[in-house]
Design a protein around this motif. Structure first.
Motif, short mmCIF file in Angstrom:
data_model
loop_
_atom_site.label_atom_id
_atom_site.label_comp_id
_atom_site.label_asym_id
_atom_site.label_seq_id
_atom_site.Cartn_x
_atom_site.Cartn_y
_atom_site.Cartn_z
N GLU A 121 -0.69 49.36 68.13
CA GLU A 121 -1.01 50.85 67.67
C GLU A 121 -0.55 51.09 66.82
O GLU A 121 0.72 50.72 66.08
N VAL A 122 -1.08 51.83 65.96
CA VAL A 122 -0.88 52.53 64.60
C VAL A 122 -1.32 54.86 64.64
O VAL A 122 -1.93 54.88 65.48
N LYS A 123 -0.30 55.15 64.73
CA LYS A 123 0.44 56.29 64.65
C LYS A 123 0.29 57.82 63.58
O LYS A 123 0.19 57.26 62.37
N LEU A 124 -0.89 58.12 63.82
CA LEU A 124 -1.49 59.29 62.77
C LEU A 124 -1.75 60.98 62.97
O LEU A 124 -1.69 61.26 64.15
N ILE A 125 -0.62 61.61 61.97
CA ILE A 125 -0.57 62.66 61.94
C ILE A 125 -2.15 62.92 60.66
O ILE A 125 -1.50 62.72 59.90
N MET A 126 -3.04 63.87 61.42
CA MET A 126 -3.90 64.30 59.86
C MET A 126 -4.60 65.90 60.39
O MET A 126 -4.09 66.46 61.36
N HIS A 127 -4.36 66.38 59.20
CA HIS A 127 -4.70 68.12 59.22
C HIS A 127 -5.80 67.87 58.34
O HIS A 127 -5.79 67.13 57.19
N TYR A 128 -6.67 69.00 58.58
CA TYR A 128 -7.47 69.43 57.83
C TYR A 128 -7.91 70.82 57.32
O TYR A 128 -7.97 71.85 58.92
N ALA A 129 -7.67 71.34 56.38
CA ALA A 129 -7.02 73.12 56.25
C ALA A 129 -9.22 73.96 56.03
O ALA A 129 -8.59 74.90 56.43
N GLY A 130 -9.73 73.00 56.73
CA GLY A 130 -11.24 73.85 56.37
C GLY A 130 -11.82 73.50 57.51
O GLY A 130 -13.05 74.25 57.60
N ALA A 131 -11.32 73.18 58.46
CA ALA A 131 -11.59 73.50 60.30
C ALA A 131 -11.78 74.95 59.78
O ALA A 131 -13.19 74.62 60.82
N SER A 132 -11.11 75.57 60.17
CA SER A 132 -11.36 77.42 60.38
C SER A 132 -12.78 78.46 59.63
O SER A 132 -13.43 79.15 59.87
N LYS A 133 -13.17 76.99 58.51
CA LYS A 133 -14.04 78.03 57.37
C LYS A 133 -15.37 77.17 57.82
O LYS A 133 -16.37 77.59 56.61
N GLN A 134 -15.35 75.70 58.20
CA GLN A 134 -16.66 75.33 58.53
C GLN A 134 -17.24 76.04 60.15
O GLN A 134 -16.65 76.33 60.40
N LYS A 135 -18.54 75.90 59.78
CA LYS A 135 -19.44 76.15 60.81
C LYS A 135 -20.58 74.76 61.53
O LYS A 135 -21.08 74.46 60.27
N PRO A 136 -20.52 74.38 62.24
CA PRO A 136 -21.67 73.37 62.91
C PRO A 136 -23.00 73.68 62.90
O PRO A 136 -23.39 74.66 62.62
N SER A 137 -23.53 72.54 62.24
CA SER A 137 -24.95 72.58 62.21
C SER A 137 -25.62 72.26 63.29
O SER A 137 -26.84 72.78 63.27
#
Length: 245
Positions: A121-137
């Motif tokens: 297994e590989v442990k990753l931590i990912m962050h995306y700052a634009g999640a609060s600005k995006q709108k679902p299609s």
């Protein structure tokens, strides 16, 4: 499933934390693993964890420019060799839907060998700052904030008495007035009876009379008889004997 749009050119922060339970490609020594990330034309490689064995640690961060429509990252783990080609340990795919909609993902991703056998297994931590600005299609709510937050703590429900205004006013004439307490003895109980004094003690016992005088000394004559008539009455007119009938 809602698809997030408008991610073209945005940066995704990926931290390679560690690997666990990796397939061991060495026989006589500990293997030296490293991790490779591939996203479209971008490729990233961690440092080699010398003697990392089956559970190497990396803690390395990369910034990956996102491409519209591409929602996964390829991850591969290799064993570094000095005098021969590196040994392939395993690879897998990392899905980006959660991090793009919620802004954060710290999942552990499995990898497999070329024969589709588990390789660790590989442990990753990912962050995306634009999640609060995006709108679902599609239809639905927008993504959550940058970092997931714990739900607010709800104070345990405490039973509280209602305010005084919630109760109807008390009619002063609805209940009889309580009896007036005795001034000397407060309370509803009658006063205790007066304590009688103990009767006076009886008079002193009469003084016992003195014992009779001791008898006269032996040989003393008896007291003389009282004076009076002689013992035999005097004879009548007929002599000493009574008259015949």
């Amino acid at each position: 499933m809602n698809m997030v749009s408008g991610i073209q050119g945005q940066l995704l922060d990926v931290t390679v934390v560690a690997c666990s339970r990796l397939k061991d490609t060495e026989i006589f020594s500990r293997q030296d693993p490293y991790v490779c990330l591939e996203y479209a034309n971008s490729r990233f490689r961690t440092r080699t964890c010398t003697d990392g064995g089956r559970n190497p640690s990396f803690q390395e961060k990369f910034q990956i420019p996102l491409i519209e429509g591409l929602r996964e990252i390829n991850v591969a783990v290799w064993n570094s060799n000095t005098f021969s080609h590196d040994d392939f340990i395993g690879n897998g795919r990392v899905q980006l839907h959660r991090v793009l909609t919620q802004g954060y993902d710290d999942s552990t991703w499995p990898i497999q060998t070329r024969n589709l056998k588990a390789a660790g297994e590989v442990k990753l931590i990912m962050h995306y700052a634009g999640a609060s600005k995006q709108k679902p299609s599609g239809s639905g709510m927008a993504g959550s904030a940058y970092m997931p937050t714990a739900p607010p703590y709800n104070t345990p429900c405490m039973h509280q008495a209602p305010p005084a205004s919630a109760y109807p006013p008390v009619n002063p004439y609805s209940y009889p007035a309580p009896p007036t307490a005795s001034p000397a003895y407060p309370g509803s109980y009658p006063p205790p009876p007066m304590q009688q004094a103990y009767p006076p003690p009886p008079a002193a016992y009469p003084t016992p009379s003195a014992y009779p005088p001791p008898p006269q000394p032996y040989g003393q004559p008896y007291p003389p008889p009282p004076a009076g008539q002689p013992y035999y009455p005097p004879p009548g007119p007929y002599g000493a004997y009574p008259p015949p009938y």
